[in-house]
Enzyme design. Structure first.
Site, PDB file in Angstrom:
ATOM      1  N   HIS A  12       9.550  -2.641   7.031  1.00  0.00           N
ATOM      2  CA  HIS A  12      10.015  -2.596   5.832  1.00  0.00           C
ATOM      3  C   HIS A  12       9.760  -1.481   5.792  1.00  0.00           C
ATOM      4  CE1 HIS A  12       6.392  -4.834   3.840  1.00  0.00           C
ATOM      5  NE2 HIS A  12       5.859  -3.914   3.594  1.00  0.00           N
ATOM      6  N   HIS A  59       4.668  -4.380  -3.548  1.00  0.00           N
ATOM      7  CA  HIS A  59       4.072  -3.625  -3.379  1.00  0.00           C
ATOM      8  C   HIS A  59       3.460  -2.951  -4.290  1.00  0.00           C
ATOM      9  CE1 HIS A  59       6.097  -3.974   0.611  1.00  0.00           C
ATOM     10  NE2 HIS A  59       4.679  -2.756   1.583  1.00  0.00           N
ATOM     11  N   GLU A 241       0.881  -8.796   6.078  1.00  0.00           N
ATOM     12  CA  GLU A 241       2.345  -9.071   5.612  1.00  0.00           C
ATOM     13  C   GLU A 241       2.419  -9.596   7.020  1.00  0.00           C
ATOM     14  OE1 GLU A 241       3.009  -4.642   3.837  1.00  0.00           O
ATOM     15  OE2 GLU A 241       3.768  -5.322   5.618  1.00  0.00           O
TER      16      GLU A 241
HETATM   17  C1  DHB Z   1       4.221   2.038   5.817  1.00  0.00           C
HETATM   18  C2  DHB Z   1       4.357   0.709   5.793  1.00  0.00           C
HETATM   19  C3  DHB Z   1       4.494   0.178   4.784  1.00  0.00           C
HETATM   20  O1  DHB Z   1       4.199  -1.359   5.465  1.00  0.00           O
HETATM   21  C4  DHB Z   1       4.738   0.045   3.896  1.00  0.00           C
HETATM   22  O2  DHB Z   1       4.896  -0.976   2.676  1.00  0.00           O
HETATM   23  C5  DHB Z   1       4.951   1.420   3.076  1.00  0.00           C
HETATM   24  C6  DHB Z   1       4.240   1.981   4.020  1.00  0.00           C
HETATM   25  C7  DHB Z   1       4.536   2.723   6.189  1.00  0.00           C
HETATM   26  O3  DHB Z   1       4.220   2.926   7.853  1.00  0.00           O
HETATM   27  O4  DHB Z   1       4.904   4.591   6.334  1.00  0.00           O
HETATM   28 FE    FE Z   2       4.445  -2.693   3.516  1.00  0.00          FE
END
Ligand code: DHB
Ligand code: FE
Length: 281
Positions: A12, A59, A241
């Site tokens: 995601h 988040h 996750e």
């Molecule tokens: C990124 C990955 C994530 O799972 C997230 O919630 C926010 C940013 C990333 O790799 O930029």
């Molecule tokens: Fe994330």
């Protein structure tokens, strides 16, 4: 009766949402990543599910560190998105299916899972990016009703991988016991390995992710050998996750066929994965 057709696991990363917004699917950086979704688009086009149960983590948009339910399920008629600061344009609200939401909540609580029911719920990139990936044409999104299942993988203590797999099994039972004739798909999202901060920022683990994807279809219990601390070590603290993919897998029951899989490393800071599983019995 409602039928669960299959499940999809997907990362995601917010940057994916930016790439969709800017139509970069054919760009050399993005092409191999988006190519992994072609079998998923074909499958969804063929199956045309009525409802998507989307297992994801918030988040900090809807739940902040002061209130952090382990499992929260949306029971709203629509779910609004809002700016989180990733540069993503907020999307139009996603239509819900309150009767199936309440059936899931009732059934899961009777099955001894303690669920926070949410009649209002803002959904963040953990929800919207997988939705945009599965249904790139917004007209398609509006034809599908969604049920957000939010899992705390942000602030310790997280649920164990075992708890996630068992919750998935209970979701599978709940869907199959719903009286209305509905075709349902379940999405497990987040992961795969990544670490966004600290000394090891940028860490990913291809070998671990590959084994996870290898085992997910026929031996999902493989992941249960690891505590969440061990998972944070092996897959990065945000890589945890991936336990949400077990909820998707658990819901599908024993008889499952893998139809496609792709792994692309990295997208932003994250090892991005997608897998399509069909329920065969
Ligand atoms: C990124 C990955 C994530 O799972 C997230 O919630 C926010 C940013 C990333 O790799 O930029
Ligand atoms: Fe994330």
């Amino acid at each position: 009766m409602a039928r669960l057709l299959g499940g999809i696991g997907s990362s995601h990363v917010p940057a994916i949402g930016n790439a969709i917004e800017q139509n970069l699917q054919q760009d050399p950086y993005w092409k191999p990543f988006f190519a992994g979704y072609e079998p998923v688009w074909d499958w969804l086009e063929e199956k045309k599910p009525d409802v998507a149960i989307l297992v994801y983590n918030d988040h900090g948009l809807n739940f902040f560190l002061d209130k952090m339910p382990t499992f929260a399920i949306g029971a709203a008629s629509e779910y609004q998105n809002s700016d989180e600061g990733w540069g993503l344009k907020p999307l139009e609200p996603f239509p819900g299916h309150p009767p199936l939401s309440w059936h899931l909540i009732n059934s899961l609580v009777n099955d001894e899972f303690d669920i926070t029911s949410c009649q209002e719920m803002l959904v963040d990139h953990g929800f919207t990016v997988p939705m945009s990936l599965m249904w790139p044409d917004r007209k398609l999104t509006d034809q599908i009703k969604v049920i957000p299942v939010c899992v705390n993988v942000v602030q310790s203590p997280f649920p164990t991988a075992n708890r996630c797999l068992r919750l998935g099994e209970a979701i599978g039972r709940a869907v199959e016991s719903y009286g209305e004739d509905l075709d349902v798909v379940i999405l497990g999202t987040g992961g795969l390995s990544h670490q966004l901060d600290g000394e090891r920022a940028g860490f990913t683990n291809r070998a671990f992710d590959t084994e996870f994807l290898e085992k997910l279809t026929n031996e999902p219990e493989w992941l249960l050998q690891y505590s969440n601390h061990q998972l944070a070590e092996l897959a990065g603290p945000q890589g945890v996750e991936m336990i949400m993919w077990l909820i998707m897998r658990g819901a599908l029951g024993k008889e499952v066929k893998e139809l496609s899989r792709n792994y692309h490393i990295p997208i932003s800071n994250t090892a991005a994965g997608v897998i399509l599983l069909e329920k065969t019995a």
